[in-house]
Write a protein that holds these residues in place. Structure first.
Motif, PDB file in Angstrom:
ATOM      1  N   GLY A  36     -78.566  77.055 -24.651  1.00  0.00           N
ATOM      2  CA  GLY A  36     -77.740  76.623 -23.692  1.00  0.00           C
ATOM      3  C   GLY A  36     -76.605  77.025 -23.325  1.00  0.00           C
ATOM      4  N   GLU A  37     -75.692  77.889 -23.877  1.00  0.00           N
ATOM      5  CA  GLU A  37     -74.599  78.522 -23.622  1.00  0.00           C
ATOM      6  C   GLU A  37     -75.064  79.654 -22.748  1.00  0.00           C
ATOM      7  OE1 GLU A  37     -70.450  78.948 -23.367  1.00  0.00           O
ATOM      8  OE2 GLU A  37     -71.669  77.264 -24.248  1.00  0.00           O
ATOM      9  N   LEU A  38     -76.094  80.444 -23.213  1.00  0.00           N
ATOM     10  CA  LEU A  38     -76.573  81.471 -22.448  1.00  0.00           C
ATOM     11  C   LEU A  38     -77.138  81.061 -20.867  1.00  0.00           C
ATOM     12  CD1 LEU A  38     -77.568  84.474 -22.168  1.00  0.00           C
ATOM     13  CD2 LEU A  38     -79.510  83.617 -23.321  1.00  0.00           C
ATOM     14  N   LEU A  39     -77.804  79.970 -20.955  1.00  0.00           N
ATOM     15  CA  LEU A  39     -78.379  79.325 -19.771  1.00  0.00           C
ATOM     16  C   LEU A  39     -77.409  78.885 -18.743  1.00  0.00           C
ATOM     17  CD1 LEU A  39     -81.552  77.323 -20.769  1.00  0.00           C
ATOM     18  CD2 LEU A  39     -81.425  79.687 -19.660  1.00  0.00           C
ATOM     19  N   ALA A  40     -76.154  78.457 -19.350  1.00  0.00           N
ATOM     20  CA  ALA A  40     -75.052  77.959 -18.554  1.00  0.00           C
ATOM     21  C   ALA A  40     -74.366  79.187 -17.972  1.00  0.00           C
ATOM     22  CB  ALA A  40     -74.276  77.199 -19.518  1.00  0.00           C
ATOM     23  N   ASP A  41     -74.244  80.283 -18.746  1.00  0.00           N
ATOM     24  CA  ASP A  41     -73.462  81.591 -18.371  1.00  0.00           C
ATOM     25  C   ASP A  41     -74.458  82.271 -17.092  1.00  0.00           C
ATOM     26  OD1 ASP A  41     -71.494  81.050 -19.775  1.00  0.00           O
ATOM     27  OD2 ASP A  41     -72.054  82.501 -21.497  1.00  0.00           O
ATOM     28  N   MET A  42     -75.822  82.389 -17.187  1.00  0.00           N
ATOM     29  CA  MET A  42     -76.476  82.578 -16.461  1.00  0.00           C
ATOM     30  C   MET A  42     -76.435  81.936 -15.170  1.00  0.00           C
ATOM     31  SD  MET A  42     -79.973  83.417 -18.938  1.00  0.00           S
ATOM     32  CE  MET A  42     -81.123  83.517 -17.440  1.00  0.00           C
ATOM     33  N   ASP A  78     -77.399  84.883 -12.491  1.00  0.00           N
ATOM     34  CA  ASP A  78     -78.051  85.763 -12.472  1.00  0.00           C
ATOM     35  C   ASP A  78     -79.334  85.079 -13.577  1.00  0.00           C
ATOM     36  OD1 ASP A  78     -79.312  88.108 -13.384  1.00  0.00           O
ATOM     37  OD2 ASP A  78     -77.516  88.887 -14.510  1.00  0.00           O
ATOM     38  N   ALA A  79     -80.362  84.719 -12.896  1.00  0.00           N
ATOM     39  CA  ALA A  79     -81.242  84.265 -13.753  1.00  0.00           C
ATOM     40  C   ALA A  79     -82.367  85.020 -14.062  1.00  0.00           C
ATOM     41  CB  ALA A  79     -81.792  82.993 -12.886  1.00  0.00           C
ATOM     42  N   SER A  80     -82.081  86.418 -14.297  1.00  0.00           N
ATOM     43  CA  SER A  80     -82.914  87.481 -14.510  1.00  0.00           C
ATOM     44  C   SER A  80     -83.572  87.057 -16.122  1.00  0.00           C
ATOM     45  CB  SER A  80     -82.400  88.664 -14.608  1.00  0.00           C
ATOM     46  OG  SER A  80     -82.906  89.559 -15.447  1.00  0.00           O
ATOM     47  N   ASP A  81     -84.920  87.149 -16.106  1.00  0.00           N
ATOM     48  CA  ASP A  81     -85.761  86.966 -17.618  1.00  0.00           C
ATOM     49  C   ASP A  81     -85.007  87.827 -18.535  1.00  0.00           C
ATOM     50  OD1 ASP A  81     -87.177  85.228 -15.860  1.00  0.00           O
ATOM     51  OD2 ASP A  81     -88.997  86.459 -16.192  1.00  0.00           O
ATOM     52  N   ASP A  82     -84.694  88.916 -18.147  1.00  0.00           N
ATOM     53  CA  ASP A  82     -84.260  89.828 -19.387  1.00  0.00           C
ATOM     54  C   ASP A  82     -82.826  89.501 -20.000  1.00  0.00           C
ATOM     55  OD1 ASP A  82     -85.982  91.863 -18.566  1.00  0.00           O
ATOM     56  OD2 ASP A  82     -84.763  92.734 -17.266  1.00  0.00           O
ATOM     57  N   ASP A 139     -71.728  84.782 -31.897  1.00  0.00           N
ATOM     58  CA  ASP A 139     -72.827  83.670 -31.413  1.00  0.00           C
ATOM     59  C   ASP A 139     -72.920  83.774 -29.802  1.00  0.00           C
ATOM     60  OD1 ASP A 139     -72.442  82.380 -33.750  1.00  0.00           O
ATOM     61  OD2 ASP A 139     -70.946  80.776 -33.116  1.00  0.00           O
ATOM     62  N   TYR A 140     -71.977  84.341 -28.934  1.00  0.00           N
ATOM     63  CA  TYR A 140     -72.438  84.758 -27.909  1.00  0.00           C
ATOM     64  C   TYR A 140     -71.913  85.975 -27.263  1.00  0.00           C
ATOM     65  CZ  TYR A 140     -71.607  79.507 -28.452  1.00  0.00           C
ATOM     66  OH  TYR A 140     -71.618  78.409 -28.954  1.00  0.00           O
ATOM     67  N   PRO A 141     -72.763  87.324 -27.725  1.00  0.00           N
ATOM     68  CA  PRO A 141     -72.406  88.508 -27.181  1.00  0.00           C
ATOM     69  C   PRO A 141     -72.285  88.755 -25.961  1.00  0.00           C
ATOM     70  CG  PRO A 141     -74.592  88.242 -28.533  1.00  0.00           C
ATOM     71  CD  PRO A 141     -73.927  87.099 -28.378  1.00  0.00           C
ATOM     72  N   TRP A 142     -73.187  88.141 -25.201  1.00  0.00           N
ATOM     73  CA  TRP A 142     -73.140  88.563 -23.811  1.00  0.00           C
ATOM     74  C   TRP A 142     -72.053  88.129 -22.859  1.00  0.00           C
ATOM     75  CZ3 TRP A 142     -75.682  84.641 -26.284  1.00  0.00           C
ATOM     76  CH2 TRP A 142     -75.374  83.235 -25.797  1.00  0.00           C
ATOM     77  N   LYS A 143     -71.056  87.360 -23.639  1.00  0.00           N
ATOM     78  CA  LYS A 143     -69.862  86.957 -22.891  1.00  0.00           C
ATOM     79  C   LYS A 143     -68.743  88.139 -23.043  1.00  0.00           C
ATOM     80  CE  LYS A 143     -69.650  82.268 -23.759  1.00  0.00           C
ATOM     81  NZ  LYS A 143     -69.830  81.378 -22.399  1.00  0.00           N
ATOM     82  N   VAL A 144     -69.123  89.166 -23.981  1.00  0.00           N
ATOM     83  CA  VAL A 144     -68.401  90.252 -24.134  1.00  0.00           C
ATOM     84  C   VAL A 144     -68.955  91.475 -23.782  1.00  0.00           C
ATOM     85  CG1 VAL A 144     -67.316  91.839 -25.701  1.00  0.00           C
ATOM     86  CG2 VAL A 144     -67.341  89.580 -26.445  1.00  0.00           C
ATOM     87  N   GLY A 147     -71.586  91.423 -21.485  1.00  0.00           N
ATOM     88  CA  GLY A 147     -72.071  91.251 -20.088  1.00  0.00           C
ATOM     89  C   GLY A 147     -73.442  90.876 -20.132  1.00  0.00           C
ATOM     90  N   LEU A 148     -73.968  90.101 -18.901  1.00  0.00           N
ATOM     91  CA  LEU A 148     -75.496  89.755 -18.935  1.00  0.00           C
ATOM     92  C   LEU A 148     -76.086  91.006 -18.419  1.00  0.00           C
ATOM     93  CD1 LEU A 148     -75.312  86.317 -17.154  1.00  0.00           C
ATOM     94  CD2 LEU A 148     -76.049  86.873 -19.475  1.00  0.00           C
TER      95      LEU A 148
END
Length: 170
Positions: free
Chosen positions: A45-51, A56-60, A161-166, A168-169
């Motif tokens: 949920g956190e990942l989708l919200a950030d996307m 950036d709705a990339s499948d990757d 928990d949310y490494p993409w926040k650091v 980046g997507l």
């Protein structure tokens, strides 16, 4: 009770994602499956919200979910399976050792903290050979309490928990 466990080889394919029992099924005896599904939903949920927020709705980007959850789920699956095995044998000797093991987990602050931490999903601290020897009653339980700073080292951080926040997507 027959111990069962399942772990999908991956959680993401293209723009499809699986969570909960579809991704990792454990024996239904201690609520670990439900707990793991809630953790999956939190990370996804956190990942989708950030996307969405970043447009950036990339499948990757969905692979972040699997990177965070796969190793954690594998660890809980193994713990759950071990516990299910302990309950699957009706013999008096096994019942005796099972009860003693659980009593020792309550009496030993390190064993207790590790179990609660691992099953709760708040962190990970794998058991070692010494832990197993203590659980089996072949060594005395530890009498010293864990220091708060030692416990703190074992909790997951927001970056865990949310490494993409650091980072980046993608």
């Amino acid at each position: 009770m027959i111990p069962v466990m399942y772990h999908a080889p991956s959680y993401v394919k293209g723009n499809k994602v699986i969570i909960g029992d579809a991704a990792h099924a454990v024996h239904p005896m201690a609520g670990e499956g439900m707990n793991m599904a809630i953790q999956d939903a939190d990370v996804l949920g956190e990942l989708l919200a950030d996307m969405l927020e970043q447009g950036d709705a990339s499948d990757d980007n969905l692979t972040w979910y699997e990177k965070v959850r796969y190793r954690r789920a594998e660890h809980v699956i193994q713990l759950s399976h071990l516990a299910a095995l302990a309950y699957s044998f009706p013999f008096k000797t096994v019942s005796y050792f099972r009860q003693k093991t659980f009593e020792r987990m309550e009496e030993d602050s390190v064993l207790h903290f590790k179990q609660m931490l691992n099953v709760s999903g708040l962190g990970m601290w794998k058991e070692n050979f010494r832990d197993r020897i203590i659980q089996g009653g072949f060594m005395p339980v530890r009498t010293t309490d864990l220091k708060p700073d030692m416990k703190e080292l074992k909790y997951y951080t927001k970056n865990d928990d949310y490494p993409w926040k650091v980072e980046g997507l993608k």
